[in-house]
Design an enzyme around this catalytic site. Structure first.
Site, PDB file in Angstrom:
ATOM      1  N   SER A 151      -1.343   1.290   3.349  1.00 23.49           N
ATOM      2  CA  SER A 151       0.018   1.072   3.977  1.00 23.49           C
ATOM      3  C   SER A 151       0.048   0.493   5.353  1.00 23.49           C
ATOM      4  O   SER A 151      -0.492  -0.289   5.584  1.00 23.49           O
ATOM      5  CB  SER A 151      -0.521   2.499   4.458  1.00 23.49           C
ATOM      6  OG  SER A 151       1.210   3.202   4.383  1.00 23.49           O
ATOM      7  N   ASP A 267       4.698   3.886  -7.139  1.00 24.93           N
ATOM      8  CA  ASP A 267       4.506   4.584  -5.250  1.00 24.93           C
ATOM      9  C   ASP A 267       6.028   5.022  -4.744  1.00 24.93           C
ATOM     10  O   ASP A 267       6.867   4.090  -5.395  1.00 24.93           O
ATOM     11  CB  ASP A 267       4.620   2.600  -4.251  1.00 24.93           C
ATOM     12  CG  ASP A 267       3.922   2.835  -2.327  1.00 24.93           C
ATOM     13  OD1 ASP A 267       4.603   4.414  -2.247  1.00 24.93           O
ATOM     14  OD2 ASP A 267       3.608   2.621  -2.281  1.00 24.93           O
ATOM     15  N   HIS A 295       1.308   5.855  -3.815  1.00 25.51           N
ATOM     16  CA  HIS A 295       1.272   5.321  -2.860  1.00 25.51           C
ATOM     17  C   HIS A 295      -0.544   4.964  -2.296  1.00 25.51           C
ATOM     18  O   HIS A 295      -0.333   4.002  -1.050  1.00 25.51           O
ATOM     19  CB  HIS A 295       1.714   5.875  -1.557  1.00 25.51           C
ATOM     20  CG  HIS A 295       1.382   4.911  -0.059  1.00 25.51           C
ATOM     21  ND1 HIS A 295       2.182   3.931  -0.161  1.00 25.51           N
ATOM     22  CD2 HIS A 295       1.467   5.508   0.990  1.00 25.51           C
ATOM     23  CE1 HIS A 295       2.313   3.465   1.019  1.00 25.51           C
ATOM     24  NE2 HIS A 295       1.879   3.797   1.855  1.00 25.51           N
TER      25      HIS A 295
END
Length: 318
Positions: A151, A267, A295
């Site tokens: 991320s 995601d 995610h």
């Protein structure tokens, strides 16, 4: 790597990772309420190591999980996402370590469990995070690393390597948040509104996974917000948001290192089309998409994620 599968994509390492011990006294006492055995065991291994930086008169006691053994191979250094901690790696870390990799899990300055009390106000900028990571690497890791950024951790990794290319040998990006330009309008919000991030963590966790909430959902949320209970968390959050955040999209095409991109096909936080874009923009990359995964593949599908990382690390192609 020897692993055995269980339902839900979770894998149990055939190692002695799970054991006895006590929690470090610097962790919030709410750690005792966490039920997940992997989170509890990784929390027991968190240490604070002193790191001297230019913007603080005293060393920062910096939180991390150190490898049990050093090796001659490139170390694997695991970062985490926005406002998170090394506990993101509670499932995948023991799998990677038991495969023989020298594995570190670091808390990015301003998040996780480092002691921020000695820091002056308004010091948790991108530049400060970068310098802190470099000084940690220089003091303790000491050789080019395979840097893993999930991320926003991917943006941290790209920014770091742009300034210290000698410290990185390869990249692994997971659900990479690298095309957003800083914190945007969030930086202009009044402080009380920024603090709404605490209850909204439940909603963010709901979006982070591909399936509906399970019995683990509340526990996972409590793990994710454990560092928020430290007394300096609110100031650190406002400090970073006001700084403008990471802006690395212009640096992506300059990345010369080989990279593995891992992305959950379901995601709901970072559009999966950006996985294809990142694959095109990086000169030398491999894209691995994981079905039925959101995610955070290293949390939701740790076995597949660890196997993919291990294959990349060991492959002659990387």
């Amino acid at each position: 790597m020897q692993v055995s599968a269980s339902l839900g994509g979770l894998f149990q390492p055939r190692s002695s990772f799970l054991g006895t011990g006590v929690f470090p006294d610097f962790l919030p006492r709410e750690v005792e309420k966490i039920r997940d055995p992997h989170a509890r065991e990784l929390a027991k291994r968190i240490q604070r190591l002193p790191v001297q930086v230019s913007f603080s008169e005293s060393s920062i006691l910096s939180s991390c999980v150190k490898p049990l053994q050093r090796s001659e191979s490139r170390p694997l250094v695991l970062l985490h996402g926005f406002d998170s901690s090394c506990l993101e790696w509670r499932y995948a870390y023991p799998l990677l370590e038991s495969s023989g990799l020298e594995t570190w899990a670091l808390d990015i300055l301003g998040w996780g469990f480092s002691d921020l009390e000695p820091l002056p106000s308004f010091s948790l900028t991108v530049a400060a995070k970068r310098e802190h990571l470099y000084q940690f690497w220089r003091l303790y890791i000491k050789k080019p690393m395979i840097l893993v950024g999930p991320s926003l951790g991917a943006a941290v990794a790209i920014d770091f390597a742009a300034h210290y290319p000698e410290a990185v040998s390869k990249f692994i990006f997971i659900g990479a948040s690298v095309y957003a330009e800083g914190t945007g309008d969030l930086a202009k919000l009044p402080e009380p509104l920024l603090m709404l991030g605490k209850p909204l963590r439940y909603y963010a966790n709901y979006l982070a996974y591909s399936g509906p909430p399970t019995l683990s959902f509340v526990d996972w949320t409590n793990i994710g917000r454990l560092h928020c209970l430290l007394p300096w968390w609110e100031d650190a959050t406002v400090d970073f948001m006001a700084s403008g955040g990471y802006k690395v999209s212009s640096q992506i095409e300059k990345v010369k290192k080989k990279a593995l991109i891992i992305w959950g096909k379901e995601d709901r936080i970072i559009n999966t089309n950006l996985a294809l874009r990142l694959h095109r923009d990086l000169q030398d990359s491999i894209l691995h998409q994981i079905p039925d995964c959101g995610h955070l593949p290293h949390v939701e599908k740790p076995g597949i994620t660890a196997q993919t990382i291990l294959k990349f690390v060991q492959s002659d192609l990387c």
